[in-house]
Design a protein around this motif. Structure first.
Motif, mmCIF file in Angstrom:
data_model
loop_
_atom_site.group_PDB
_atom_site.id
_atom_site.type_symbol
_atom_site.label_atom_id
_atom_site.label_comp_id
_atom_site.label_asym_id
_atom_site.label_seq_id
_atom_site.Cartn_x
_atom_site.Cartn_y
_atom_site.Cartn_z
ATOM 1 N N ASP A 119 45.850 41.548 44.581
ATOM 2 C CA ASP A 119 45.726 41.996 45.975
ATOM 3 C C ASP A 119 44.912 43.283 46.040
ATOM 4 O O ASP A 119 44.041 43.444 46.889
ATOM 5 C CB ASP A 119 47.106 42.267 46.594
ATOM 6 N N PHE A 120 45.232 44.190 45.130
ATOM 7 C CA PHE A 120 44.513 45.470 45.115
ATOM 8 C C PHE A 120 43.031 45.243 44.827
ATOM 9 O O PHE A 120 42.161 45.813 45.486
ATOM 10 C CB PHE A 120 45.121 46.396 44.053
ATOM 11 N N ALA A 121 42.742 44.399 43.836
ATOM 12 C CA ALA A 121 41.344 44.164 43.449
ATOM 13 C C ALA A 121 40.557 43.518 44.589
ATOM 14 O O ALA A 121 39.380 43.815 44.794
ATOM 15 C CB ALA A 121 41.290 43.286 42.203
ATOM 16 N N ALA A 122 41.202 42.649 45.332
ATOM 17 C CA ALA A 122 40.509 41.949 46.414
ATOM 18 C C ALA A 122 40.402 42.808 47.671
ATOM 19 O O ALA A 122 39.458 42.668 48.447
ATOM 20 C CB ALA A 122 41.243 40.653 46.746
ATOM 21 N N ASN A 123 41.377 43.703 47.852
ATOM 22 C CA ASN A 123 41.415 44.517 49.081
ATOM 23 C C ASN A 123 41.656 45.991 48.775
ATOM 24 O O ASN A 123 42.652 46.565 49.222
ATOM 25 C CB ASN A 123 42.543 44.028 50.001
ATOM 26 N N PRO A 124 40.768 46.634 48.035
ATOM 27 C CA PRO A 124 40.992 48.056 47.747
ATOM 28 C C PRO A 124 40.916 48.856 49.053
ATOM 29 O O PRO A 124 40.143 48.494 49.952
ATOM 30 C CB PRO A 124 39.830 48.414 46.810
ATOM 31 N N PRO A 125 41.723 49.922 49.181
ATOM 32 C CA PRO A 125 41.777 50.668 50.441
ATOM 33 C C PRO A 125 40.404 51.100 50.954
ATOM 34 O O PRO A 125 40.154 51.074 52.164
ATOM 35 C CB PRO A 125 42.637 51.889 50.087
ATOM 36 N N SER A 126 39.505 51.495 50.072
ATOM 37 C CA SER A 126 38.177 51.953 50.517
ATOM 38 C C SER A 126 37.308 50.805 51.005
ATOM 39 O O SER A 126 36.339 51.024 51.733
ATOM 40 C CB SER A 126 37.450 52.633 49.361
ATOM 41 N N GLY A 127 37.627 49.593 50.572
ATOM 42 C CA GLY A 127 36.772 48.453 50.899
ATOM 43 C C GLY A 127 35.478 48.421 50.103
ATOM 44 O O GLY A 127 34.656 47.520 50.263
ATOM 45 N N ALA A 128 35.287 49.440 49.235
ATOM 46 C CA ALA A 128 34.011 49.546 48.505
ATOM 47 C C ALA A 128 34.045 48.811 47.172
ATOM 48 O O ALA A 128 33.062 48.161 46.790
ATOM 49 C CB ALA A 128 33.681 51.017 48.273
ATOM 50 N N GLY A 129 35.124 48.918 46.466
ATOM 51 C CA GLY A 129 35.225 48.305 45.152
ATOM 52 C C GLY A 129 36.467 48.827 44.455
ATOM 53 O O GLY A 129 37.149 49.718 44.986
ATOM 54 N N ALA A 130 36.782 48.241 43.306
ATOM 55 C CA ALA A 130 38.014 48.616 42.612
ATOM 56 C C ALA A 130 37.773 48.755 41.119
ATOM 57 O O ALA A 130 36.978 48.017 40.541
ATOM 58 C CB ALA A 130 39.098 47.569 42.869
ATOM 59 N N VAL A 131 38.461 49.708 40.542
ATOM 60 C CA VAL A 131 38.517 49.843 39.088
ATOM 61 C C VAL A 131 39.971 49.648 38.693
ATOM 62 O O VAL A 131 40.850 50.315 39.233
ATOM 63 C CB VAL A 131 38.047 51.241 38.619
ATOM 64 N N LEU A 132 40.230 48.694 37.819
ATOM 65 C CA LEU A 132 41.594 48.489 37.320
ATOM 66 C C LEU A 132 41.571 48.689 35.821
ATOM 67 O O LEU A 132 40.665 48.192 35.136
ATOM 68 C CB LEU A 132 42.098 47.068 37.621
ATOM 69 N N ASP A 133 42.550 49.435 35.305
ATOM 70 C CA ASP A 133 42.632 49.554 33.850
ATOM 71 C C ASP A 133 44.008 49.130 33.368
ATOM 72 O O ASP A 133 45.000 49.283 34.069
ATOM 73 C CB ASP A 133 42.245 50.966 33.377
ATOM 74 N N GLY A 134 44.019 48.511 32.187
ATOM 75 C CA GLY A 134 45.276 48.015 31.630
ATOM 76 C C GLY A 134 45.063 47.334 30.297
ATOM 77 O O GLY A 134 44.320 47.831 29.445
ATOM 78 N N ARG A 135 45.728 46.192 30.137
ATOM 79 C CA ARG A 135 45.638 45.464 28.861
ATOM 80 C C ARG A 135 45.046 44.070 29.033
ATOM 81 O O ARG A 135 44.517 43.497 28.098
ATOM 82 C CB ARG A 135 47.035 45.298 28.234
ATOM 83 N N ASP A 136 45.172 43.520 30.245
ATOM 84 C CA ASP A 136 44.767 42.127 30.471
ATOM 85 C C ASP A 136 43.932 41.989 31.743
ATOM 86 O O ASP A 136 43.939 40.945 32.380
ATOM 87 C CB ASP A 136 46.018 41.244 30.598
ATOM 88 N N ILE A 137 43.233 43.051 32.116
ATOM 89 C CA ILE A 137 42.492 43.007 33.391
ATOM 90 C C ILE A 137 41.300 42.046 33.272
ATOM 91 O O ILE A 137 41.106 41.182 34.122
ATOM 92 C CB ILE A 137 42.022 44.417 33.822
ATOM 93 N N GLY A 138 40.540 42.191 32.191
ATOM 94 C CA GLY A 138 39.381 41.314 32.023
ATOM 95 C C GLY A 138 39.743 39.903 31.596
ATOM 96 O O GLY A 138 39.020 38.953 31.881
ATOM 97 N N THR A 139 40.872 39.762 30.917
ATOM 98 C CA THR A 139 41.252 38.432 30.413
ATOM 99 C C THR A 139 42.022 37.616 31.439
ATOM 100 O O THR A 139 41.866 36.400 31.507
ATOM 101 C CB THR A 139 42.124 38.555 29.145
ATOM 102 N N VAL A 140 42.892 38.261 32.224
ATOM 103 C CA VAL A 140 43.815 37.522 33.091
ATOM 104 C C VAL A 140 43.720 37.920 34.565
ATOM 105 O O VAL A 140 43.611 37.059 35.435
ATOM 106 C CB VAL A 140 45.285 37.718 32.608
ATOM 107 N N VAL A 141 43.780 39.206 34.841
ATOM 108 C CA VAL A 141 43.903 39.642 36.242
ATOM 109 C C VAL A 141 42.588 39.424 37.000
ATOM 110 O O VAL A 141 42.583 38.841 38.080
ATOM 111 C CB VAL A 141 44.345 41.128 36.322
ATOM 112 N N CYS A 142 41.487 39.879 36.428
ATOM 113 C CA CYS A 142 40.181 39.771 37.096
ATOM 114 C C CYS A 142 39.138 39.241 36.114
ATOM 115 O O CYS A 142 38.194 39.970 35.755
ATOM 116 C CB CYS A 142 39.737 41.130 37.617
#
Ligand code: DC
Length: 232
Positions: A119-142
Motif C-alpha cells: 500500500d505504501f509503495a503504491a500510494n506514498p504520501p508525497s505521490g512522487a515515489g517511494a523508497v523501501l528498505d528491508g530484506r525482501d523488498i526486491g524479491t517479494v514486496v516490490c
C-alpha cells in the motif's frame, strides 16, 4: 512449503504507477542511511520496513509472549492496523530487533505486513515515489521496482559500526556480543524458509565494506539515476 503459501497470499505485485526504489541488505549494512538519503534526493517517501517487524516483535514482548510463538506473532501483526505508529523509541532497541527477526519467520506475519508495504509503495504520501528498505523488498514486496539495490558489507565492519553507534547512544556494549548478535540475525534472516534475505533478480550489488556514507550514496546515485530516467 511456506514460501509458496506466502506467494499465494499476496495480491498481485502492484502496478508501479509511481517509481519505487527497493533496497535490501543485512543489519547495519548502511541500507537505512542510503534509503533515507535517496528518498531526500528524489523527494520520495521512505519506509523502513524493519520497523514494522520490530513493532510486531515489541508487541509480542509487551504482551508477555515469546516471539517464536507463531500464534502470538500473527495476532500481533493483525492488531497492528493500517497505519501503525512507528515512532516508539523502543523500536530502536536490540531487544526489538531480535524479536523482529524471530517473528519475521512466521508466514502470517509476513502476509499481514506485505499488504501494508505494498500500500505504501503504491500510494506514498508525497505521490512522487517511494523508497523501501528491508530484506525482501526486491524479491517479494516490490519485484517490479524501478531500481533494486542489494547492500552488503563484511560482518566485522557492520559490527564495528553498530558497536560505535550503540556506544554513541550511551550503551555499554561488548564488541564480541554485537558481532555474535549480528551473525545470529544474519543466519535467521538468510536461512529462513520464507522470503529469505537474498539479492533480487536484476538488483545492483553494492559492497559498502570500505565506503563511507558519502561515497556509498554517490555510487548508489550513479546506478539509480539512469534507471529512473532522470540522468542529466
Ligand atoms: O532492518 P531491521 O534490522 O530493522 O529489521 C529487523 C528484523 O526484521 C530483521 O532481522 C528481519 C526482519 N525484516 C524482514 O524479515 N523483512 C523486512 N523487509 C524487514 C525486516
Amino acid at each position: 512449503m511456506p514460501g509458496v503459501t506466502c506467494q499465494k497470499l499476496m495480491s498481485k505485485a502492484h502496478d508501479m504507477s509511481v517509481p519505487v526504489i527497493a533496497i535490501d541488505g543485512p543489519t547495519a549494512s548502511g541500507k537505512g542511511t542510503l534509503a533515507r538519503r535517496l528518498a531526500t534526493a528524489y523527494g520520495f517517501d521512505w519506509l523502513d520496513t524493519g520497523l514494522l517487524y520490530r513493532a510486531v516483535g515489541l508487541a509480542v514482548l509487551d504482551g508477555g509472549a515469546d516471539p517464536l510463538d507463531a500464534n502470538a506473532a500473527s495476532a500481533a501483526a493483525s492488531a497492528l492496523g493500517h497505519a501503525p505508529d512507528l515512532t516508539d523509541p523502543r523500536l530502536r532497541l536490540d531487544t526489538a530487533a531480535v524479536a523482529a527477526s524471530k517473528v519475521a519467520a512466521v508466514p502470517a506475519v509476513r502476509a499481514a505486513l506485505l499488504r501494508l508495504q505494498r500500500d505504501f509503495a503504491a500510494n506514498p504520501p508525497s505521490g512522487a515515489g517511494a523508497v523501501l528498505d528491508g530484506r525482501d523488498i526486491g524479491t517479494v514486496v516490490c519485484p517490479d521496482a524501478a531500481a533494486k539495490l542489494f547492500v552488503t558489507a563484511d560482518v566485522e565492519v557492520r559490527a564495528t559500526r553498530r558497536w560505535k553507534e550503540l556506544q554513541g547512544r550511551g550503551f555499554t556494549v561488548i564488541y564480541e556480543s554485537v558481532l555474535d548478535d549480528l551473525k545470529q540475525r544474519d543466519a535467521r534472516d538468510s536461512q529462513r524458509a520464507i522470503a529469505p534475505l537474498k539479492p533480487a533478480d536484476g538488483a545492483f550489488l553494492l559492497d559498502f565494506t570500505s565506503l563511507d556514507a558519502d561515497s556509498a550514496f554517490a555510487h548508489a546515485i550513479s546506478l539509480v539515476e539512469p534507471v529512473l530516467g532522470r540522468a542529466g
